[in-house]
Enzyme design. Structure first.
Site, mmCIF file in Angstrom:
data_model
loop_
_atom_site.group_PDB
_atom_site.id
_atom_site.type_symbol
_atom_site.label_atom_id
_atom_site.label_comp_id
_atom_site.label_asym_id
_atom_site.label_seq_id
_atom_site.Cartn_x
_atom_site.Cartn_y
_atom_site.Cartn_z
ATOM 1 N N LYS A 29 9.005 -16.212 -33.966
ATOM 2 C CA LYS A 29 9.355 -17.581 -33.104
ATOM 3 C C LYS A 29 10.482 -16.991 -32.112
ATOM 4 O O LYS A 29 11.546 -16.965 -32.741
ATOM 5 C CB LYS A 29 9.730 -18.486 -34.008
ATOM 6 C CG LYS A 29 10.092 -19.614 -33.260
ATOM 7 C CD LYS A 29 10.500 -20.828 -33.857
ATOM 8 C CE LYS A 29 11.093 -21.959 -33.094
ATOM 9 N NZ LYS A 29 12.002 -23.274 -33.412
ATOM 10 N N ALA A 80 10.669 -29.098 -33.407
ATOM 11 C CA ALA A 80 11.786 -29.888 -33.140
ATOM 12 C C ALA A 80 11.768 -31.335 -32.965
ATOM 13 O O ALA A 80 11.043 -31.916 -31.976
ATOM 14 C CB ALA A 80 12.699 -29.089 -32.022
ATOM 15 N N GLY A 81 12.773 -32.040 -33.522
ATOM 16 C CA GLY A 81 12.989 -33.363 -33.193
ATOM 17 C C GLY A 81 12.179 -34.448 -33.984
ATOM 18 O O GLY A 81 12.487 -35.574 -34.016
ATOM 19 N N ASN A 121 12.580 -28.696 -39.246
ATOM 20 C CA ASN A 121 13.603 -28.378 -40.461
ATOM 21 C C ASN A 121 14.596 -29.623 -40.679
ATOM 22 O O ASN A 121 14.886 -29.993 -41.864
ATOM 23 C CB ASN A 121 14.213 -27.100 -39.598
ATOM 24 C CG ASN A 121 15.417 -26.765 -40.561
ATOM 25 O OD1 ASN A 121 15.868 -25.696 -40.233
ATOM 26 N ND2 ASN A 121 15.769 -27.067 -41.682
HETATM 27 C C1 LIG Z 1 14.327 -24.093 -37.531
HETATM 28 C C2 LIG Z 1 13.983 -23.911 -36.326
HETATM 29 O O1 LIG Z 1 13.135 -23.137 -35.993
HETATM 30 C C3 LIG Z 1 14.526 -25.246 -35.524
HETATM 31 O O2 LIG Z 1 15.033 -24.552 -34.396
HETATM 32 C C4 LIG Z 1 13.443 -26.089 -35.100
HETATM 33 O O3 LIG Z 1 13.251 -25.996 -33.799
HETATM 34 C C5 LIG Z 1 13.390 -27.263 -35.787
HETATM 35 O O4 LIG Z 1 14.060 -28.184 -35.221
HETATM 36 P P1 LIG Z 1 14.516 -29.707 -36.007
HETATM 37 O O5 LIG Z 1 15.543 -29.205 -37.061
HETATM 38 O O6 LIG Z 1 14.709 -30.494 -35.154
HETATM 39 O O7 LIG Z 1 13.138 -29.882 -36.893
#
Ligand SMILES: CC(=O)[C@@H](O)[C@H](O)COP(=O)(O)O
EC number: 2.8.1.10
Length: 333
Positions: free
Chosen positions: A176, A263-264, A285
């Site tokens: 990634k 993300a988000g 995450n």
């Molecule tokens: C773990 C990872 O790769 C983060 O950079 C991802 O973008 C998740 O983002 P969140 O923590 O907002 O879910």
């Protein structure tokens, strides 16, 4: 001789090879990678490569989660799963491995999430105590697919260097890529992302790429050879949800590689909503790791991603301006 290991000065025996060094640190047999004077030391040469006076060594490992490098085949009867870079996965939920209380909690949350792919950051080994527990002691790379990421990289050079070390440590070439623009927003730096993607693809990596929610940029990344496009829902760690569903849908409509919202995501309904847009999966995450009960939230996310996918496949009813009675009006008494 005096060398620097992970930023700390060390006096070492003059005859040491890299293999001896790892053995004296208790790191032999562990999935670590070694860089000597900014050149990766190929694993096959650890026995011959001599450490020399003045060398600067970096020894890295993974922090955060993972799955088999082999394809997971067989799919859920209600969902066809998704394929990325020729590998099939049943779970459309990909999870990060950071921000947990400890590795034990990480492992329990990953299990509850049903995720098969876990993304992990590459970090220096703690040379003061190399025997500290490592993620792999808790999250078995034979059970999870480890997806090394470039979290914390702000330049293409750093990202490429990080992933080359990850490949040396674990052999993984499905990665990634994220190249960040600034600390405040953690938005992707797209020019650096393009440069890193180009270098990594030329070097044989299969690149899943974190990017902004711009359909043109996404298309360009696919044309370059990225194996998955991962537009942000909103800022990493913000929990603001999917800010631009229209663009996410546009990206999905155009792409022929998997599109994963990354993300988000803040709560289960955000994950379901992302899936209802028709995307192939969700990577998250913070919403799990930062929840009051991460294990319960991991399960909620699993169900939300499944529900969102089924809802998308089932096809929603059109929105209407006025009511439409649920019971037939004919025969009313
Ligand atoms: C773990 C990872 O790769 C983060 O950079 C991802 O973008 C998740 O983002 P969140 O923590 O907002 O879910």
């Amino acid at each position: 001789m005096l060398v620097t290991i992970n930023g700390e000065s060390r006096v070492l025996d003059t005859t040491l090879s890299v293999a001896d060094l790892l053995a004296t640190m208790g790191l032999d047999g562990r999935k670590v990678a070694v860089e000597r004077n900014r050149e990766i030391v190929p694993r096959a040469t650890y026995g011959d490569a001599r450490v020399q006076e003045g060398d600067t060594l970096e020894i890295v490992h993974f922090i955060g989660g993972g799955a088999p490098d082999t394809a997971v085949t067989g799919v859920d009867s209600e969902d066809e799963g998704f394929v990325v870079a020729g590998r099939s996965f049943r779970s459309r939920l990909l999870v990060g491995t950071g921000k947990y209380k400890d590795f034990e909690e990480t492992a329990r949350a990953l299990e509850a999430s049903g995720a098969e792919i876990v993304t992990v950051a590459v970090r220096r080994v703690n040379v003061s105590d190399p025997n500290q527990p490592m993620l792999m002691d808790y999250v078995d790379p034979k059970v999870y697919t480890y997806l090394p990421n470039t979290a914390g990289c702000f330049t293409a050079d750093d990202a490429v260097r990080t992933l080359r070390l990850a490949r040396e440590a674990g052999g993984w070439d499905l990665v990634k890529l994220e190249v960040l623009g600034d600390q405040k927003t953690l938005y992707p730096n797209m020019p650096e992302t393009f440069a890193a993607a180009e270098a990594l693809i030329a070097d044989g990596f299969q690149v899943m790429v974190y990017c902004n929610d711009d359909p043109i940029a996404a298309q360009r990344l696919e044309e370059m050879g990225c194996v998955a496009i991962m537009p942000l829902g909103s800022m990493i760690g913000s929990g603001l949800g999917i800010l631009n569903p229209v663009n996410i849908r546009l990206i999905k409509e155009t792409a022929s590689v998997p599109v994963l919202v990354d993300a988000g995501v803040g709560c289960a309904s955000d994950a379901a909503m992302a899936m209802e847009l028709g995307v192939d999966g969700v990577l998250l995450n913070t919403a799990i790791a930062g929840a009051s009960d991460p294990i319960r939230m991991a399960r909620a996310m699993k169900l939300a991603v499944e529900a969102g996918r089924l809802s998308y496949l089932a096809g929603r009813i059109p929105k209407k301006r006025y009511a439409d009675p649920s019971s037939p009006l004919a025969g009313l008494i």
